[in-house]
Design an enzyme around this catalytic site. Structure first.
Site, PDB file in Angstrom:
ATOM      1  N   ASN A   1      18.809  -4.841   4.552  1.00 33.71           N
ATOM      2  CA  ASN A   1      19.877  -3.872   4.400  1.00 33.71           C
ATOM      3  C   ASN A   1      19.406  -2.625   3.676  1.00 33.71           C
ATOM      4  O   ASN A   1      19.176  -1.583   4.284  1.00 33.71           O
ATOM      5  CB  ASN A   1      21.060  -4.532   3.682  1.00 33.71           C
ATOM      6  CG  ASN A   1      22.312  -3.683   3.723  1.00 33.71           C
ATOM      7  OD1 ASN A   1      22.249  -2.469   3.910  1.00 33.71           O
ATOM      8  ND2 ASN A   1      23.452  -4.295   3.552  1.00 33.71           N
ATOM      9  N   ASP A   2      19.216  -2.737   2.389  1.00 32.15           N
ATOM     10  CA  ASP A   2      18.866  -1.551   1.603  1.00 32.15           C
ATOM     11  C   ASP A   2      17.558  -0.901   2.053  1.00 32.15           C
ATOM     12  O   ASP A   2      17.401   0.314   1.946  1.00 32.15           O
ATOM     13  CB  ASP A   2      18.756  -1.923   0.121  1.00 32.15           C
ATOM     14  CG  ASP A   2      20.092  -2.401  -0.422  1.00 32.15           C
ATOM     15  OD1 ASP A   2      21.123  -1.860   0.023  1.00 32.15           O
ATOM     16  OD2 ASP A   2      20.104  -3.294  -1.271  1.00 32.15           O
TER      17      ASP A   2
END
Lengths: 103, 462
Positions: free
Chosen positions: B387-388
């Site tokens: 995600n990040d």
């Protein structure tokens, strides 16, 4: 005493540079195993705890020493087992280390 | 006898250094750990005849302690899942720190004006402080990553309290070091309690995302503590191994922090996210959904697919299925590559271990620097459980806490598929703007189930 004063300082300095140098070219893929491996190496503290417990005199000292030996043995054995498990998987893949000299 | 002991310690020190050196290359890493292991066994065995060890009870306790600690660690080390490796390393590391602190405690308890010098006391005190902090700090790191402690714990004036506790601990240590050997048992106890408390308080406010760097730092600290104990105990093996690890660990910590673009002082002295996230900008676009079947077909007819795996994939145990899917694509002539962010997984290199476990050869696994330019030429980038590390705000929004972190440019591929368990922000709690991009489609579901469906969809094509 076999290591006296300034000699200890010299050993300290040289060992620090050695540690810095041997790691400086490690590829990213080995960061985790290497951290685990260095974690294992400071498990040598086991030797220190054995000596400390070995000349413990009071029950309190013995209790502290006993706990310290347990902890140190855990550090050494655990560190070895998990590092070996991780590195074992690396050798089963292709013999190809063109991947990164980048750190 | 002491010649044999000294020779053995010397051999152990050499083996440790050679072992560590070999561990920094993939082809020689395995022999490296084995050599280091041989060194450890030699040093441990020879210590049984060390002249300073006396008393039958003490011998019994030593053997019993090694048996208990060794057996527990052996069992836990064999059984731990690869995904849980970071916290396991933290735990073993903490044990080493605790052991170093224990040596210090015994030394300080036994100190009398006749047997010690102030220099010796100062080194013992310093080593005990560092060892205690590494011990309690590592345990907190373990608890956090293991999920035993969900929230970051903060209160007003926390930094002031931490600094105060640290200052009092150092002051107590200074008093003990200059006491000439007359150490009151109360100040000794207080010293250790405060040092342990400081380790806990220092680690509590640090978020899970930064934990690998912290574990690495504690690893270096334990090394340093062990090295200092080596000086106190006049034991060169401890000294060399400890200091080498202390230095190597410090470098490794810097490398990790650099990979995450999080200066070490920010990690230790400010929390992730926190109050700075107040001004979240509006996100344009909507999230579009795709079914596994369509995604599978899209990739089967692509020329080049880049897979971006994250920790979520490993948690779902999807890596084996993903590898099966990859092999199917390869059979169809698709060029498949894996792109690994330095902090994919829980720490640098962790994802490589997880993929290696699934059998993915490492010549199709690439680092961020090696592959980032290639996303432009990829037909599909599939992000699974990450995600990040693909969030474009790291490039675009200076307000974002992750701004400046190097990311994988998955958003530059022609099509992006993000496999995700459900809607919501990632590990750091930051909205991912990639999910709203025009070329992005969301594939919702458990990683392993999705991967199985992908495999089925390609197999169905025949």
């Amino acid at each position: 005493m076999i290591i006296e004063g300034f000699i200890a300082l010299y050993i300290f300095m040289l060992a620090a540079f050695t540690g810095y140098e041997i790691i400086s070219k490690v590829p990213v893929i080995l960061h985790t195993p290497l951290m685990s491996g260095s974690n294992f190496v400071h498990g040598i503290v086991l030797v220190g705890t054995m000596v400390a417990l070995g000349h413990a005199q009071t029950p309190l000292e013995q209790a502290i020493g006993f706990v310290a030996v347990i902890l140190a043995a855990g550090n050494a054995v655990g560190g070895y087992v998990v590092t070996e498990r991780m590195l074992e998987m690396f050798t089963t893949s292709k013999k190809d280390d063109k991947k990164g000299d980048k750190a | 006898m002491s010649l044999i002991i000294n020779l053995a310690y010397f051999a152990a020190a050499v083996l440790f250094i050679v072992g560590l050196k070999q561990m920094s290359s993939p082809t020689t890493a395995r022999p490296g750990i084995i050599w280091a292991g041989v060194g450890m066994v030699i040093a441990t065995l020879v210590t049984f005849v060390h002249p300073e060890i006396s008393g039958g009870v003490n011998y019994t306790l030593i053997i019993l302690g090694i048996a208990i600690g060794g057996a527990l660690a052996w069992w836990s080390g064999k059984k731990v899942a690869m995904t849980d490796m970071p916290q396991m390393i933290a735990l073993y590391n903490g044990m080493g720190g605790g052991a170093a602190a224990g040596i210090g405690a015994i030394y300080l308890l036994q100190a009398t004006p006749e047997t010690v010098t102030n220099t010796g006391l100062a080194i013992a005190v310093t080593g005990s402080l560092i060892g205690s902090v590494a011990f309690s700090g590592s345990l907190v790191a373990y608890a956090k990553l293991e999920g035993l402690m969900k929230k970051t714990f903060t209160f007003g004036g926390q930094q002031v309290v931490n600094i105060a506790i640290f200052a009092i601990t150092v002051l107590l240590g200074f008093m003990m070091a200059t006491s000439g050997g007359e150490i009151g048992s109360f100040s000794l106890l207080l010293f250790f309690v405060l040092a342990l408390a400081f380790g806990v308080l220092m680690t509590l406010p640090i978020g899970g995302a930064d934990m690998p760097v912290v574990i690495s730092l504690y690893n270096a600290l334990t090394g340093l503590a062990v090295g200092l104990k080596g000086i106190v105990l006049d034991n060169p093996a401890l000294m060399i191994a400890g200091i080498v690890v202390g230095a190597a660990g410090t470098l490794l910590t810097q490398l990790m922090a650099k990979a995450m673009n999080r200066p070490i002082k920010n990690i230790l002295f400010s929390q992730f996210g926190g109050s700075s996230g107040g001004a979240e900008e509006e996100i344009e676009g909507t999230m579009k959904e795709i079914q596994a079947n369509d995604a599978g077909i899209m990739m089967a007819y692509a020329e080049k697919v880049i897979i971006v795996p994250g920790y979520g994939m490993a948690v779902a145990q999807a890596q084996h299925k993903i590898w099966e899917f990859t092999q199917l694509l390869q059979k169809r002539g698709v060029d498949v590559k894996f792109a690994i962010h330095p902090v994919a997984g829980r720490m640098p290199g962790h994802m490589n271990v997880l993929l290696a476990e699934a059998g993915v050869p490492y010549d199709i696994i690439f680092d961020l620097d090696e592959i980032n330019e290639e996303f432009k030429t990829a037909d599909v980038a599939m992000v699974i459980g990450a995600n990040d590390v693909v969030n474009p705000v790291a490039r675009t929004n200076p307000e974002s806490p992750i701004y400046g972190m190097p990311i994988l440019n998955a958003d530059q591929a022609r099509n992006v598929i993000c496999v995700k368990r459900g809607k919501g922000a990632g590990f750091s709690g930051i909205e991912n703007h990639l999910f709203y991009a025009d070329n992005n489609q969301m594939l919702y579901g458990d990683g392993q189930k999705v991967a199985a469906e992908l495999v089925a969809s390609v197999k169905a094509l025949g």
